[in-house]
Design an enzyme around this catalytic site. Structure first.
Site, PDB file in Angstrom:
ATOM      1  N   ARG A  87       0.693  -1.247   0.015  1.00  0.00           N
ATOM      2  CA  ARG A  87       0.078   0.093   0.028  1.00  0.00           C
ATOM      3  C   ARG A  87       0.893   1.268   0.131  1.00  0.00           C
ATOM      4  O   ARG A  87       0.464   2.054  -0.340  1.00  0.00           O
ATOM      5  CB  ARG A  87      -0.856  -0.019   1.146  1.00  0.00           C
ATOM      6  N   GLY A  88       1.980   1.173   0.070  1.00  0.00           N
ATOM      7  CA  GLY A  88       3.099   2.299   0.435  1.00  0.00           C
ATOM      8  C   GLY A  88       2.993   3.148  -1.030  1.00  0.00           C
ATOM      9  O   GLY A  88       3.317   4.243  -0.915  1.00  0.00           O
ATOM     10  N   GLU A 147       7.468   1.355  -7.073  1.00  0.00           N
ATOM     11  CA  GLU A 147       7.777   0.989  -5.690  1.00  0.00           C
ATOM     12  C   GLU A 147       7.742   2.279  -4.767  1.00  0.00           C
ATOM     13  O   GLU A 147       8.387   3.172  -5.298  1.00  0.00           O
ATOM     14  CB  GLU A 147       8.863   0.101  -5.506  1.00  0.00           C
ATOM     15  N   ASP A 148       7.527   2.215  -3.571  1.00  0.00           N
ATOM     16  CA  ASP A 148       7.642   3.380  -2.795  1.00  0.00           C
ATOM     17  C   ASP A 148       9.253   3.290  -2.134  1.00  0.00           C
ATOM     18  O   ASP A 148       9.525   4.414  -2.181  1.00  0.00           O
ATOM     19  CB  ASP A 148       6.913   3.338  -1.503  1.00  0.00           C
ATOM     20  N   LEU A 182      11.496  -6.435  -4.906  1.00  0.00           N
ATOM     21  CA  LEU A 182      11.691  -5.759  -6.307  1.00  0.00           C
ATOM     22  C   LEU A 182      12.034  -7.080  -7.199  1.00  0.00           C
ATOM     23  O   LEU A 182      11.695  -7.310  -8.323  1.00  0.00           O
ATOM     24  CB  LEU A 182      12.572  -4.613  -6.458  1.00  0.00           C
ATOM     25  N   PHE A 191      14.781   3.887   9.172  1.00  0.00           N
ATOM     26  CA  PHE A 191      13.416   3.406   8.988  1.00  0.00           C
ATOM     27  C   PHE A 191      12.472   4.622   8.538  1.00  0.00           C
ATOM     28  O   PHE A 191      12.457   5.718   9.603  1.00  0.00           O
ATOM     29  CB  PHE A 191      12.713   2.546  10.051  1.00  0.00           C
ATOM     30  N   ASP A 212       4.245   3.505   5.913  1.00  0.00           N
ATOM     31  CA  ASP A 212       3.691   3.360   7.337  1.00  0.00           C
ATOM     32  C   ASP A 212       4.704   2.918   8.311  1.00  0.00           C
ATOM     33  O   ASP A 212       5.747   2.136   8.165  1.00  0.00           O
ATOM     34  CB  ASP A 212       2.620   2.425   7.486  1.00  0.00           C
ATOM     35  N   ARG A 232       1.137   7.270   7.190  1.00  0.00           N
ATOM     36  CA  ARG A 232       1.079   7.237   5.817  1.00  0.00           C
ATOM     37  C   ARG A 232       0.728   8.797   5.303  1.00  0.00           C
ATOM     38  O   ARG A 232       1.214   8.976   4.034  1.00  0.00           O
ATOM     39  CB  ARG A 232       0.252   6.310   5.372  1.00  0.00           C
TER      40      ARG A 232
HETATM   41  P1  5GP Z   1      12.919  -4.951   0.358  1.00  0.00           P
HETATM   42  O1  5GP Z   1      12.432  -6.460  -0.132  1.00  0.00           O
HETATM   43  O2  5GP Z   1      13.501  -4.112  -0.685  1.00  0.00           O
HETATM   44  O3  5GP Z   1      13.692  -5.068   1.603  1.00  0.00           O
HETATM   45  O4  5GP Z   1      11.866  -4.167   0.984  1.00  0.00           O
HETATM   46  C1  5GP Z   1      10.795  -3.639   0.481  1.00  0.00           C
HETATM   47  C2  5GP Z   1       9.630  -3.208   1.096  1.00  0.00           C
HETATM   48  O5  5GP Z   1       9.965  -3.078   2.572  1.00  0.00           O
HETATM   49  C3  5GP Z   1       8.947  -1.795   0.862  1.00  0.00           C
HETATM   50  O6  5GP Z   1       8.060  -1.896  -0.203  1.00  0.00           O
HETATM   51  C4  5GP Z   1       8.383  -1.308   1.999  1.00  0.00           C
HETATM   52  O7  5GP Z   1       7.021  -1.861   2.303  1.00  0.00           O
HETATM   53  C5  5GP Z   1       9.150  -2.071   3.385  1.00  0.00           C
HETATM   54  N1  5GP Z   1      10.200  -1.021   3.683  1.00  0.00           N
HETATM   55  C6  5GP Z   1      11.465  -1.154   3.527  1.00  0.00           C
HETATM   56  N2  5GP Z   1      12.289  -0.085   3.950  1.00  0.00           N
HETATM   57  C7  5GP Z   1      11.051   0.649   4.838  1.00  0.00           C
HETATM   58  C8  5GP Z   1      11.305   1.895   5.507  1.00  0.00           C
HETATM   59  O8  5GP Z   1      12.337   2.417   5.814  1.00  0.00           O
HETATM   60  N3  5GP Z   1      10.050   2.179   5.893  1.00  0.00           N
HETATM   61  C9  5GP Z   1       8.652   1.534   5.576  1.00  0.00           C
HETATM   62  N4  5GP Z   1       7.763   2.106   6.054  1.00  0.00           N
HETATM   63  N5  5GP Z   1       8.614   0.632   4.955  1.00  0.00           N
HETATM   64  C10 5GP Z   1       9.922  -0.034   4.566  1.00  0.00           C
END
Ligand code: 5GP
Length: 184
Positions: free
Chosen positions: A37-38, A93-94, A102, A146, A153, A159
């Site tokens: 949802r990000g 992607e957020d 990804l 973070f 969120d 958010r």
């Molecule tokens: P990855 O698979 O690249 O480790 O993580 C991707 C997902 O982790 C993102 O789409 C997001 O939902 C979450 N995520 C990673 N870092 C953060 C962060 O600093 N804050 C938040 N809210 N979500 C994060």
């Protein structure tokens, strides 16, 4: 909470990315696939900044739930409801952290034979990368913090913030739930 990227900086960078995507897709109608949802606020602003016809869809991938640590094992919770064969697909992607989500999405969509597959991420937390996944359009590189806001969120909070902010270690401690507030 420390603001890392202000609202004005986000808005002007998103407009630039929109123009860049438009330049790279002079013909055809790209399909933007947002990762819920990000992505929601980024997706909406990106659409408004994209001066070419485009379509949108959304997917959902299991991720952090109520923790600030990635599980490293993504799973498709909600798929798109259309064929992407022959389409120019852009994953929206957020944030890319370890890169596993990804990479999983790229593999999933490449197996469906799109004409092209690109990726756009508002935030690139590069110091945390474990999986070297290509990102075609990056909004901002951020340090290993973070972050919340602009769609992102922590336990479903923050958010709505128009900026991106980093939470302190104390703010990342488990938050009281509605049920526990006021309990002895
Ligand atoms: P990855 O698979 O690249 O480790 O993580 C991707 C997902 O982790 C993102 O789409 C997001 O939902 C979450 N995520 C990673 N870092 C953060 C962060 O600093 N804050 C938040 N809210 N979500 C994060």
């Amino acid at each position: 909470m420390e603001v890392l990227i202000g609202s004005d900086a986000i808005q002007s960078r998103v407009r630039e990315i929109g123009r860049q995507i438009a330049r790279d897709h002079p013909a055809g109608v790209p399909l933007l696939i947002g990762v819920l949802r990000g992505c929601v606020i980024f997706m909406a602003d990106l659409m408004k900044s994209l001066p070419i016809p485009h379509e949108i869809d959304f997917i959902s991938v299991s991720s952090y739930e109520h923790s600030s640590q990635s599980s490293g094992t993504p799973r498709l919770v909600k798929d798109i409801g259309r064929d992407i064969a022959g389409r120019d697909v852009i994953i929206v992607e957020d944030i890319v952290d370890t890169g596993y989500t990804l990479e999983f999405l790229r593999r999933t969509f490449l197996a469906r034979n799109p004409a092209s597959l690109k990726t756009v991420a508002l935030l690139d937390k590069r110091p945390r990368r474990e999986c070297p996944v290509p990102i075609d359009y990056i909004g901002f590189e951020i340090p290993d913090r973070f972050v919340v806001g602009y769609g992102l969120d922590f336990a479903e909070r923050f958010r709505h913030l128009p900026y991106v902010a980093a939470l302190s270690p104390e703010e990342l401690l488990p938050q009281p739930t509605a049920r526990s507030v006021g309990a002895a």
